[in-house]
Design a protein around this motif. Sequence first.
Motif, PDB file in Angstrom:
ATOM      1  N   LEU A   1       0.664  -1.240  -0.044  1.00  0.00           N
ATOM      2  CA  LEU A   1      -0.061  -0.040   0.077  1.00  0.00           C
ATOM      3  C   LEU A   1       0.811   1.070   0.106  1.00  0.00           C
ATOM      4  O   LEU A   1       0.063   2.486  -0.440  1.00  0.00           O
ATOM      5  CB  LEU A   1      -0.977  -0.141   1.156  1.00  0.00           C
ATOM      6  CG  LEU A   1      -0.389   0.039   2.669  1.00  0.00           C
ATOM      7  CD1 LEU A   1      -0.009   1.152   2.984  1.00  0.00           C
ATOM      8  CD2 LEU A   1      -1.435  -0.757   3.572  1.00  0.00           C
ATOM      9  N   ALA A   2       1.941   0.925   0.420  1.00  0.00           N
ATOM     10  CA  ALA A   2       2.839   2.414   0.442  1.00  0.00           C
ATOM     11  C   ALA A   2       3.509   2.958  -0.987  1.00  0.00           C
ATOM     12  O   ALA A   2       3.725   3.983  -1.233  1.00  0.00           O
ATOM     13  CB  ALA A   2       4.119   2.124   1.277  1.00  0.00           C
ATOM     14  N   SER A   3       3.091   1.707  -1.993  1.00  0.00           N
ATOM     15  CA  SER A   3       3.394   2.007  -3.578  1.00  0.00           C
ATOM     16  C   SER A   3       2.595   1.842  -4.516  1.00  0.00           C
ATOM     17  O   SER A   3       2.827   2.497  -5.537  1.00  0.00           O
ATOM     18  CB  SER A   3       5.089   1.397  -3.639  1.00  0.00           C
ATOM     19  OG  SER A   3       4.776   0.069  -3.443  1.00  0.00           O
ATOM     20  N   CYS A   4       1.612   0.743  -4.135  1.00  0.00           N
ATOM     21  CA  CYS A   4       0.693   0.454  -5.237  1.00  0.00           C
ATOM     22  C   CYS A   4      -0.146   1.662  -5.445  1.00  0.00           C
ATOM     23  O   CYS A   4      -0.416   2.434  -4.464  1.00  0.00           O
ATOM     24  CB  CYS A   4       0.190  -0.833  -4.942  1.00  0.00           C
ATOM     25  SG  CYS A   4      -1.121  -0.689  -3.462  1.00  0.00           S
ATOM     26  N   MET A   5      -1.007   1.515  -6.289  1.00  0.00           N
ATOM     27  CA  MET A   5      -1.832   2.588  -6.865  1.00  0.00           C
ATOM     28  C   MET A   5      -3.158   2.116  -7.185  1.00  0.00           C
ATOM     29  O   MET A   5      -3.463   0.890  -7.433  1.00  0.00           O
ATOM     30  CB  MET A   5      -1.482   3.293  -8.231  1.00  0.00           C
ATOM     31  CG  MET A   5       0.181   4.018  -7.704  1.00  0.00           C
ATOM     32  SD  MET A   5       0.686   4.658  -9.328  1.00  0.00           S
ATOM     33  CE  MET A   5       2.077   5.568  -8.647  1.00  0.00           C
ATOM     34  N   ILE A   6      -4.094   2.890  -6.992  1.00  0.00           N
ATOM     35  CA  ILE A   6      -5.538   2.644  -7.135  1.00  0.00           C
ATOM     36  C   ILE A   6      -5.946   1.989  -8.368  1.00  0.00           C
ATOM     37  O   ILE A   6      -6.740   1.024  -8.488  1.00  0.00           O
ATOM     38  CB  ILE A   6      -6.503   3.683  -6.556  1.00  0.00           C
ATOM     39  CG1 ILE A   6      -6.507   4.195  -5.206  1.00  0.00           C
ATOM     40  CG2 ILE A   6      -8.038   3.560  -7.094  1.00  0.00           C
ATOM     41  CD1 ILE A   6      -6.893   3.031  -4.302  1.00  0.00           C
ATOM     42  N   GLY A   7      -5.600   2.546  -9.550  1.00  0.00           N
ATOM     43  CA  GLY A   7      -5.675   1.838 -10.775  1.00  0.00           C
ATOM     44  C   GLY A   7      -5.458   0.540 -10.834  1.00  0.00           C
ATOM     45  O   GLY A   7      -6.148  -0.335 -11.290  1.00  0.00           O
ATOM     46  N   GLY A   8      -4.031   0.281 -10.385  1.00  0.00           N
ATOM     47  CA  GLY A   8      -3.544  -1.259 -10.363  1.00  0.00           C
ATOM     48  C   GLY A   8      -4.673  -2.089  -9.516  1.00  0.00           C
ATOM     49  O   GLY A   8      -4.983  -3.259  -9.681  1.00  0.00           O
ATOM     50  N   ASN A   9      -4.791  -1.767  -8.077  1.00  0.00           N
ATOM     51  CA  ASN A   9      -5.751  -2.283  -7.287  1.00  0.00           C
ATOM     52  C   ASN A   9      -7.281  -2.593  -8.043  1.00  0.00           C
ATOM     53  O   ASN A   9      -7.536  -3.861  -7.335  1.00  0.00           O
ATOM     54  CB  ASN A   9      -5.999  -1.445  -6.157  1.00  0.00           C
ATOM     55  CG  ASN A   9      -4.813  -1.110  -4.936  1.00  0.00           C
ATOM     56  OD1 ASN A   9      -4.938  -0.332  -4.184  1.00  0.00           O
ATOM     57  ND2 ASN A   9      -3.557  -1.576  -5.417  1.00  0.00           N
ATOM     58  N   VAL A  10      -7.759  -1.681  -8.531  1.00  0.00           N
ATOM     59  CA  VAL A  10      -9.054  -1.911  -9.214  1.00  0.00           C
ATOM     60  C   VAL A  10      -8.831  -3.067 -10.366  1.00  0.00           C
ATOM     61  O   VAL A  10      -9.417  -4.071 -10.373  1.00  0.00           O
ATOM     62  CB  VAL A  10      -9.481  -0.897  -9.854  1.00  0.00           C
ATOM     63  CG1 VAL A  10     -10.725  -1.144 -10.595  1.00  0.00           C
ATOM     64  CG2 VAL A  10      -9.986   0.143  -8.596  1.00  0.00           C
TER      65      VAL A  10
ATOM     66  N   THR B   1      -7.422  -5.534 -19.415  1.00  0.00           N
ATOM     67  CA  THR B   1      -7.542  -6.294 -20.775  1.00  0.00           C
ATOM     68  C   THR B   1      -8.853  -5.849 -21.416  1.00  0.00           C
ATOM     69  O   THR B   1      -9.000  -5.975 -22.556  1.00  0.00           O
ATOM     70  CB  THR B   1      -7.729  -7.910 -20.663  1.00  0.00           C
ATOM     71  OG1 THR B   1      -8.853  -8.134 -19.888  1.00  0.00           O
ATOM     72  CG2 THR B   1      -6.472  -8.517 -19.975  1.00  0.00           C
ATOM     73  N   LEU B   2      -9.485  -4.912 -20.644  1.00  0.00           N
ATOM     74  CA  LEU B   2     -10.781  -4.493 -21.094  1.00  0.00           C
ATOM     75  C   LEU B   2     -10.762  -2.902 -21.568  1.00  0.00           C
ATOM     76  O   LEU B   2     -11.206  -2.497 -22.363  1.00  0.00           O
ATOM     77  CB  LEU B   2     -11.921  -4.872 -20.099  1.00  0.00           C
ATOM     78  CG  LEU B   2     -12.286  -6.265 -20.061  1.00  0.00           C
ATOM     79  CD1 LEU B   2     -13.532  -6.462 -19.183  1.00  0.00           C
ATOM     80  CD2 LEU B   2     -12.501  -7.118 -21.438  1.00  0.00           C
ATOM     81  N   GLY B   3     -10.099  -2.042 -20.329  1.00  0.00           N
ATOM     82  CA  GLY B   3     -10.083  -0.840 -20.544  1.00  0.00           C
ATOM     83  C   GLY B   3      -9.083  -0.099 -19.650  1.00  0.00           C
ATOM     84  O   GLY B   3      -8.427  -0.960 -18.915  1.00  0.00           O
ATOM     85  N   VAL B   4      -8.713   1.083 -19.731  1.00  0.00           N
ATOM     86  CA  VAL B   4      -7.821   2.010 -18.971  1.00  0.00           C
ATOM     87  C   VAL B   4      -8.791   2.759 -17.778  1.00  0.00           C
ATOM     88  O   VAL B   4      -9.271   3.608 -18.794  1.00  0.00           O
ATOM     89  CB  VAL B   4      -6.735   2.642 -19.622  1.00  0.00           C
ATOM     90  CG1 VAL B   4      -5.683   3.126 -18.887  1.00  0.00           C
ATOM     91  CG2 VAL B   4      -6.053   1.484 -20.937  1.00  0.00           C
ATOM     92  N   PHE B   5      -8.536   2.570 -16.765  1.00  0.00           N
ATOM     93  CA  PHE B   5      -9.216   3.478 -15.835  1.00  0.00           C
ATOM     94  C   PHE B   5      -8.712   4.877 -15.612  1.00  0.00           C
ATOM     95  O   PHE B   5      -7.415   4.905 -15.714  1.00  0.00           O
ATOM     96  CB  PHE B   5      -9.152   3.089 -14.246  1.00  0.00           C
ATOM     97  CG  PHE B   5      -9.623   1.513 -14.197  1.00  0.00           C
ATOM     98  CD1 PHE B   5     -10.880   1.005 -14.919  1.00  0.00           C
ATOM     99  CD2 PHE B   5      -9.036   0.457 -13.654  1.00  0.00           C
ATOM    100  CE1 PHE B   5     -11.192  -0.294 -15.091  1.00  0.00           C
ATOM    101  CE2 PHE B   5      -9.141  -0.757 -13.741  1.00  0.00           C
ATOM    102  CZ  PHE B   5     -10.427  -1.206 -14.041  1.00  0.00           C
ATOM    103  N   THR B   6      -9.622   5.881 -15.720  1.00  0.00           N
ATOM    104  CA  THR B   6      -8.947   7.281 -15.440  1.00  0.00           C
ATOM    105  C   THR B   6      -9.726   8.035 -14.340  1.00  0.00           C
ATOM    106  O   THR B   6      -9.213   8.901 -14.128  1.00  0.00           O
ATOM    107  CB  THR B   6      -9.434   8.016 -16.896  1.00  0.00           C
ATOM    108  OG1 THR B   6     -10.596   7.988 -17.280  1.00  0.00           O
ATOM    109  CG2 THR B   6      -8.611   7.473 -18.129  1.00  0.00           C
TER     110      THR B   6
END
Length: 476
Positions: A149-158, A215-220
């Motif tokens: 959690l100190a380095s990962c990001m919400i986009g990757g979490n989702v 694989t389906l889309g890129v979150f913004t």
Amino acid sequence: MLIAPPEVRVPSRDAVERALRELERRLGPSKVDTSEAGRQAYARDDSEAIGRLPDGVVLAGDRDDVAATLAVCEVHGVPVTPRAAGTGRTGGAVPLAGGVVLATHGMSSILDIDRQDLLAVVQPGVITGALHAAVEAEGLFYPPDPNSLASCMIGGNVAENAGGPRAFKYGVTREYVLGLEACLMGGRVLRTGRRTVKGVTGYDVTSLFVGSEGTLGVFTEVTLKLVHAPTEIATVLALYADVRTAAAAVQRVIARGIVPRCLEMMDAWTLDAIRRQGVAVDPRANAMLLVEVDARHAPLDGILEVLGETLSEGGSALDVVAAQDAAQRARLWDARRMLSTATRKLAKYKLSEDVVVPRSRLVGLLEQTAAVCERLKVRHLTYGHAGDGNMHVNFLWNDDEERPAVDRAIHALMAETVRLGGTLSGEHGIGVSKAAYLGLEQSAELIALQQDVKRVFDPSGLLNPGKIFPTGHVAC
């Protein structure tokens, strides 16, 4: 090469050059990095997967940059690999077909924290720990807590549907994603979901995106549900002579109706790794439980008393200790969160698998894995979220000639997991490293149906090709 990439089609040099020229014209040269150093920096993630050097990296600053990149690459037939922090463990952000890496870490704003409606709106590059701090300053709580959690990001979490120790009580990322803004190949922009807790309008496309591994889309943009922060937290450490005794304690805790927010287990080899880092652990102990309970405006004394009695029932525990203050709690969790780093120091190579089995079959999995590893002479250690049966089995080796035995041990782990009624991944996803095992758990018909869904969102197969499915996706 430790993990060979699946067969994917690589774009022609001419197509790549035309795409990069158009991207530089539309986005500006500062957002398109074609330098050797820049491309090397985005060629790997935190897994052992090895792909191809990307031809260029787009450093997206907003939604328009993401949409433009996907539009240009669609026209020229160039594959795109989305990437947030690159902390994934199964190769999800590794560019298998070269092409363009689309980096969203620069989109790092918390756009809204709504205390009335209990939600936050964030961009994909927000660091998970930073979101925790921001909402807790408002007396609110975002429960998902992956160990990175100190380095990962919400986009990757989702994208990976990340979990963490608190998932036992609070659930994984999917339970907190209310809505998304996502860009598809070709540049289309979709808004899915809602800002309300309830909502059954049409298909649940938001949930389909969560865990789709880019694989389906890129979150913004991501709209997340929040809850009120607990006001009381307590952490208890319990030591046992073996994992069977520790697992029995886990079952007793749950049977008593106690719902810890975390219920972690570490085996003997994991405790050895902790001791090597200078952390004092009773030498008699071959298993450890780390249990955390919380409440809001309610004392924990009664819960702690019952929890202590349950963990040590019948003299089963070697020791049960409750942290006396926040600093001691932090030290206990520091020891848990350092495990990935500590285990990396034990060998040249490490693969961490995050299988899940029903809690009642946890001991069977651990004992069978130990037996297989002993027979194959493969080093391993196991720790993880015993409360929900999600264990991280780490395989360690130093020489390339050991790799075939490691592969056999991993295959045996996957097969045993499925035989016990479990699943191949609890929070790391399938990515590259588990794609070959998907058929153990899912039928050919189910895999084909998911590939059909992929083609609806991405007909040319250009978005994160080669991920999840054993045969990969087609990329020109």
